[in-house]
Write a protein that holds these residues in place. Structure first.
Motif, PDB file in Angstrom:
ATOM      1  N   ILE A  57     -21.381   1.230  12.297  1.00  0.00           N
ATOM      2  CA  ILE A  57     -21.036  -0.094  11.998  1.00  0.00           C
ATOM      3  C   ILE A  57     -21.487  -0.522  10.531  1.00  0.00           C
ATOM      4  O   ILE A  57     -20.776  -1.041   9.625  1.00  0.00           O
ATOM      5  CB  ILE A  57     -21.838  -1.153  13.142  1.00  0.00           C
ATOM      6  CG1 ILE A  57     -21.160  -0.726  14.586  1.00  0.00           C
ATOM      7  CG2 ILE A  57     -21.567  -2.784  12.484  1.00  0.00           C
ATOM      8  CD1 ILE A  57     -21.488  -1.773  15.453  1.00  0.00           C
ATOM      9  N   ILE A  58     -22.908   0.160  10.231  1.00  0.00           N
ATOM     10  CA  ILE A  58     -23.087  -0.313   9.047  1.00  0.00           C
ATOM     11  C   ILE A  58     -22.638   0.400   8.080  1.00  0.00           C
ATOM     12  O   ILE A  58     -22.310  -0.066   6.922  1.00  0.00           O
ATOM     13  CB  ILE A  58     -24.816   0.286   8.899  1.00  0.00           C
ATOM     14  CG1 ILE A  58     -25.742  -0.691   9.847  1.00  0.00           C
ATOM     15  CG2 ILE A  58     -25.083   0.105   7.398  1.00  0.00           C
ATOM     16  CD1 ILE A  58     -27.140   0.071  10.073  1.00  0.00           C
ATOM     17  N   VAL A  59     -22.043   1.675   8.044  1.00  0.00           N
ATOM     18  CA  VAL A  59     -21.593   2.517   7.046  1.00  0.00           C
ATOM     19  C   VAL A  59     -19.920   1.720   6.834  1.00  0.00           C
ATOM     20  O   VAL A  59     -19.608   1.380   5.744  1.00  0.00           O
ATOM     21  CB  VAL A  59     -21.075   4.050   7.641  1.00  0.00           C
ATOM     22  CG1 VAL A  59     -20.109   4.585   6.584  1.00  0.00           C
ATOM     23  CG2 VAL A  59     -22.531   4.602   7.442  1.00  0.00           C
ATOM     24  N   VAL A  60     -19.355   1.523   8.089  1.00  0.00           N
ATOM     25  CA  VAL A  60     -18.022   0.642   7.881  1.00  0.00           C
ATOM     26  C   VAL A  60     -17.975  -0.478   7.182  1.00  0.00           C
ATOM     27  O   VAL A  60     -17.015  -0.996   6.249  1.00  0.00           O
ATOM     28  CB  VAL A  60     -17.454   0.584   9.410  1.00  0.00           C
ATOM     29  CG1 VAL A  60     -16.386  -0.177   9.342  1.00  0.00           C
ATOM     30  CG2 VAL A  60     -16.878   2.036   9.902  1.00  0.00           C
ATOM     31  N   PHE A  61     -19.063  -1.491   7.590  1.00  0.00           N
ATOM     32  CA  PHE A  61     -19.235  -2.758   6.949  1.00  0.00           C
ATOM     33  C   PHE A  61     -19.370  -2.384   5.530  1.00  0.00           C
ATOM     34  O   PHE A  61     -19.094  -3.491   4.443  1.00  0.00           O
ATOM     35  CB  PHE A  61     -19.963  -3.605   7.637  1.00  0.00           C
ATOM     36  CG  PHE A  61     -19.523  -4.398   8.762  1.00  0.00           C
ATOM     37  CD1 PHE A  61     -18.505  -5.506   8.385  1.00  0.00           C
ATOM     38  CD2 PHE A  61     -19.624  -3.921   9.969  1.00  0.00           C
ATOM     39  CE1 PHE A  61     -18.227  -6.258   9.419  1.00  0.00           C
ATOM     40  CE2 PHE A  61     -19.243  -4.613  11.077  1.00  0.00           C
ATOM     41  CZ  PHE A  61     -18.324  -5.745  11.016  1.00  0.00           C
ATOM     42  N   ALA A  62     -20.318  -1.536   5.097  1.00  0.00           N
ATOM     43  CA  ALA A  62     -20.681  -1.296   3.650  1.00  0.00           C
ATOM     44  C   ALA A  62     -19.329  -0.925   2.804  1.00  0.00           C
ATOM     45  O   ALA A  62     -19.183  -1.173   1.786  1.00  0.00           O
ATOM     46  CB  ALA A  62     -21.650  -0.344   3.304  1.00  0.00           C
ATOM     47  N   GLN A  63     -18.752  -0.179   3.505  1.00  0.00           N
ATOM     48  CA  GLN A  63     -17.052   0.293   2.741  1.00  0.00           C
ATOM     49  C   GLN A  63     -16.280  -0.941   2.745  1.00  0.00           C
ATOM     50  O   GLN A  63     -15.548  -1.088   1.702  1.00  0.00           O
ATOM     51  CB  GLN A  63     -16.581   1.416   3.625  1.00  0.00           C
ATOM     52  CG  GLN A  63     -17.136   2.749   3.601  1.00  0.00           C
ATOM     53  CD  GLN A  63     -16.508   3.987   4.573  1.00  0.00           C
ATOM     54  OE1 GLN A  63     -16.333   3.497   5.985  1.00  0.00           O
ATOM     55  NE2 GLN A  63     -16.136   5.076   4.053  1.00  0.00           N
TER      56      GLN A  63
ATOM     57  N   LEU B 117     -12.855  -3.502  13.604  1.00  0.00           N
ATOM     58  CA  LEU B 117     -13.319  -4.558  14.729  1.00  0.00           C
ATOM     59  C   LEU B 117     -12.716  -3.760  16.037  1.00  0.00           C
ATOM     60  O   LEU B 117     -13.439  -3.903  17.145  1.00  0.00           O
ATOM     61  CB  LEU B 117     -12.681  -5.818  14.768  1.00  0.00           C
ATOM     62  CG  LEU B 117     -13.123  -6.773  13.486  1.00  0.00           C
ATOM     63  CD1 LEU B 117     -12.466  -7.930  13.457  1.00  0.00           C
ATOM     64  CD2 LEU B 117     -14.572  -7.087  13.375  1.00  0.00           C
ATOM     65  N   LEU B 118     -11.576  -3.271  16.200  1.00  0.00           N
ATOM     66  CA  LEU B 118     -10.988  -2.791  17.359  1.00  0.00           C
ATOM     67  C   LEU B 118     -11.833  -1.298  17.880  1.00  0.00           C
ATOM     68  O   LEU B 118     -12.251  -1.343  19.065  1.00  0.00           O
ATOM     69  CB  LEU B 118      -9.778  -2.209  17.157  1.00  0.00           C
ATOM     70  CG  LEU B 118      -8.839  -1.568  18.199  1.00  0.00           C
ATOM     71  CD1 LEU B 118      -8.633  -2.869  19.346  1.00  0.00           C
ATOM     72  CD2 LEU B 118      -7.386  -1.142  17.833  1.00  0.00           C
ATOM     73  N   THR B 119     -12.311  -0.496  16.886  1.00  0.00           N
ATOM     74  CA  THR B 119     -13.206   0.526  17.247  1.00  0.00           C
ATOM     75  C   THR B 119     -14.547   0.021  17.472  1.00  0.00           C
ATOM     76  O   THR B 119     -15.185   0.598  18.462  1.00  0.00           O
ATOM     77  CB  THR B 119     -13.150   1.520  15.730  1.00  0.00           C
ATOM     78  OG1 THR B 119     -11.896   1.823  15.730  1.00  0.00           O
ATOM     79  CG2 THR B 119     -13.863   2.626  16.197  1.00  0.00           C
ATOM     80  N   ILE B 120     -14.933  -0.938  16.856  1.00  0.00           N
ATOM     81  CA  ILE B 120     -16.487  -1.366  17.177  1.00  0.00           C
ATOM     82  C   ILE B 120     -16.476  -1.944  18.668  1.00  0.00           C
ATOM     83  O   ILE B 120     -17.436  -1.772  19.355  1.00  0.00           O
ATOM     84  CB  ILE B 120     -16.889  -2.607  16.028  1.00  0.00           C
ATOM     85  CG1 ILE B 120     -17.119  -1.719  14.810  1.00  0.00           C
ATOM     86  CG2 ILE B 120     -18.177  -3.314  16.594  1.00  0.00           C
ATOM     87  CD1 ILE B 120     -17.471  -2.639  13.556  1.00  0.00           C
ATOM     88  N   LEU B 121     -15.465  -2.829  18.877  1.00  0.00           N
ATOM     89  CA  LEU B 121     -15.147  -3.160  20.238  1.00  0.00           C
ATOM     90  C   LEU B 121     -14.921  -2.144  21.220  1.00  0.00           C
ATOM     91  O   LEU B 121     -15.313  -2.217  22.536  1.00  0.00           O
ATOM     92  CB  LEU B 121     -14.405  -4.191  20.298  1.00  0.00           C
ATOM     93  CG  LEU B 121     -14.498  -5.687  19.540  1.00  0.00           C
ATOM     94  CD1 LEU B 121     -13.228  -6.371  19.630  1.00  0.00           C
ATOM     95  CD2 LEU B 121     -15.660  -6.147  20.269  1.00  0.00           C
TER      96      LEU B 121
ATOM     97  N   ILE C 214      -5.054   1.632  25.854  1.00  0.00           N
ATOM     98  CA  ILE C 214      -4.494   0.277  24.934  1.00  0.00           C
ATOM     99  C   ILE C 214      -5.019   0.451  23.689  1.00  0.00           C
ATOM    100  O   ILE C 214      -4.477   0.086  22.750  1.00  0.00           O
ATOM    101  CB  ILE C 214      -4.870  -1.041  25.766  1.00  0.00           C
ATOM    102  CG1 ILE C 214      -4.308  -1.135  27.066  1.00  0.00           C
ATOM    103  CG2 ILE C 214      -5.018  -2.278  24.924  1.00  0.00           C
ATOM    104  CD1 ILE C 214      -4.723  -2.244  27.865  1.00  0.00           C
ATOM    105  N   TYR C 215      -6.301   0.732  23.581  1.00  0.00           N
ATOM    106  CA  TYR C 215      -6.940   1.047  22.311  1.00  0.00           C
ATOM    107  C   TYR C 215      -6.231   1.879  21.257  1.00  0.00           C
ATOM    108  O   TYR C 215      -5.944   1.647  20.081  1.00  0.00           O
ATOM    109  CB  TYR C 215      -8.405   1.506  22.485  1.00  0.00           C
ATOM    110  CG  TYR C 215      -9.199   2.003  21.118  1.00  0.00           C
ATOM    111  CD1 TYR C 215      -9.473   1.424  20.113  1.00  0.00           C
ATOM    112  CD2 TYR C 215      -8.972   3.721  21.177  1.00  0.00           C
ATOM    113  CE1 TYR C 215      -9.851   1.992  18.983  1.00  0.00           C
ATOM    114  CE2 TYR C 215      -9.703   4.060  19.982  1.00  0.00           C
ATOM    115  CZ  TYR C 215      -9.955   3.361  18.973  1.00  0.00           C
ATOM    116  OH  TYR C 215     -10.738   3.918  17.819  1.00  0.00           O
ATOM    117  N   ASP C 216      -5.779   2.949  21.883  1.00  0.00           N
ATOM    118  CA  ASP C 216      -4.964   4.341  21.176  1.00  0.00           C
ATOM    119  C   ASP C 216      -3.761   3.468  20.765  1.00  0.00           C
ATOM    120  O   ASP C 216      -3.269   3.805  19.456  1.00  0.00           O
ATOM    121  CB  ASP C 216      -4.805   5.483  21.849  1.00  0.00           C
ATOM    122  CG  ASP C 216      -6.093   5.961  22.116  1.00  0.00           C
ATOM    123  OD1 ASP C 216      -6.926   6.266  21.116  1.00  0.00           O
ATOM    124  OD2 ASP C 216      -6.426   6.766  23.232  1.00  0.00           O
ATOM    125  N   LEU C 217      -3.092   2.560  21.557  1.00  0.00           N
ATOM    126  CA  LEU C 217      -1.624   1.970  20.972  1.00  0.00           C
ATOM    127  C   LEU C 217      -1.735   1.182  20.005  1.00  0.00           C
ATOM    128  O   LEU C 217      -1.019   1.289  18.771  1.00  0.00           O
ATOM    129  CB  LEU C 217      -1.158   1.475  22.355  1.00  0.00           C
ATOM    130  CG  LEU C 217       0.247   0.473  21.919  1.00  0.00           C
ATOM    131  CD1 LEU C 217       1.336   1.820  21.602  1.00  0.00           C
ATOM    132  CD2 LEU C 217       0.739  -0.070  23.220  1.00  0.00           C
TER     133      LEU C 217
END
Length: 388
Positions: free
Chosen positions: A153-159, A198-202, A218-221
């Motif tokens: 989460i930290i890395v993704v939000f920094a990016q 957001l989808l991956t974090i959830l 559903i996530y993969d779709l």
């Protein structure tokens, strides 16, 4: 003897590789379609091809780690991997956590038109592999999964923060050089990366709490739809020599801001130059711009600052500086203001069809014309014509 695998279960085997599976589809699409759309193969295209090649390599590794163990089991099945090979399951769980930061690194190639530095990829994957080894061999008395999730989460939000900073500055640069930003602005990248993040974090906590495999499908779709949107936008994005040059200039400026504070002080001093120096610097610019306006240069849909600078016998940096410091507008604002004034005159005359006015005035899209017209006049073109 292997048993029959139902189609839905086989679909589960295919998607279990994580986000990399979808990048394989995108890679194949771009490798075979993009060269036909962009035969010039400029540096941006080559960078995107190389990045997708690496993603394809990661996919093959990821896919083999999931599928190869299945081929040697008496009972093939999507649910057998974690039971028979818990170490494999652990490694793949951590690798799936690293997939999102990695995919965003490769997405940066669309922004930078160049490959990421070689050390970036191992530096992202290495900590996750250490976490996996700890969980497999119990090196430490506690698990790292939750910590790895927080790290992601930290890395993704920094990016995302860096992307936002880069996109905002680059769009400002586009406005200084182009009269039409349609299919040039890269704001779409934020609107596709944010839902993916957001989808991956959830996905991870919901999947752990519900233990529902339908949620994973559903996530993969949804991931597939978002990534397909990224590919579609990337294919429609206009990449020309000036765009690549603007990106390179912005990267050089970012490096200078980090390493040369003296240059910042020098630029501040240059802003305090007396007005007499400004008038000497932009001598005869007013006359030439007035002549170009009389010739209605702004009706050309693809006019850019390079064309103007060639008429002035100077470079585009001087023209941009003149517009910003003397007229206090960007090139985009300057040209489109002239187009809107021309459109206002046509609306008052009423000799042209409403559907044709946007394109007659030099706009690439009717939507952009209506949006800018409403911002300037406070009403739609149709409302303005009726009131006039």
């Amino acid at each position: 003897m292997n048993i029959y695998i139902p189609p839905f279960e086989y679909l589960g085997i295919l998607v279990q590789g994580g986000n990399i599976f979808y990048f394989m589809i995108n890679a194949i699409f771009l490798f075979f379609i993009m060269p036909k759309l962009q035969p010039k193969r400029n540096t941006a295209t080559v960078a995107i091809h190389k990045s997708l090649g690496w993603l394809l390599t990661l996919y093959v590794l990821n896919f083999c780690l999931w599928i190869v163990p299945e081929l040697f089991q008496e009972k093939c099945g999507y649910y057998q991997i974690g039971k028979v090979y818990p170490a494999y399951n652990t490694v793949m769980e951590y690798l799936d956590l690293a997939i999102l930061p990695l995919s965003m690194v490769f997405a940066a190639t669309m922004l930078l038109s160049k490959m990421p530095k070689p050390w970036i990829i191992p530096s992202i994957v290495f900590p996750y592999m250490l976490y996996a080894l700890n969980d497999i061999y119990s090196i430490l008395p506690f698990k790292f999964y939750q910590f790895a999730y927080i790290t992601t989460i930290i890395v993704v939000f920094a990016q995302l923060a860096w992307y936002g900073f880069f996109i905002k500055k680059f769009d400002k640069r586009l406005m200084d050089n182009y009269s039409n930003l349609d299919r040039r602005s890269i704001k779409w990248m934020m609107w596709t990366l944010i839902p993916l993040c957001l989808l991956t974090i959830l996905y991870i906590p919901l999947n752990m709490m519900s233990n529902n495999d339908e949620w994973m499908i559903i996530y993969d779709l949804l991931t597939f739809l978002i990534l397909s949107n990224i590919v579609g936008c990337a294919l429609s994005y206009k990449v020309d020599d000036m765009t690549i040059e603007l990106i390179d200039e912005q990267m050089d400026e970012i490096k200078k801001e980090k390493n040369q504070k003296v240059d910042v002080a020098a630029s501040d001093n240059s802003k305090t130059q007396p007005s007499s120096n400004l008038s000497n610097k932009f001598l005869n610019f007013d006359e030439i711009f007035q002549k170009l306006e009389e010739e209605c240069f702004y009706l050309d849909t693809e006019v850019n600052i390079d064309w103007i600078s060639s008429k002035l016998g100077t470079n585009r940096h001087y023209v941009s500086d003149y517009l910003n410091r003397v007229k206090h507008v960007t090139f985009y604002e300057y040209v489109n203001t002239l187009r809107l004034i021309h459109a206002e005159r046509l609306l008052k005359e009423g000799n042209e069809k409403m559907a044709d006015i946007a394109f007659i005035c030099g706009f690439n899209s009717d939507h952009t014309f209506r949006r800018l017209f409403k911002e300037r006049y406070g009403c739609t073109p149709l409302q303005y014509q009726k009131s006039a």
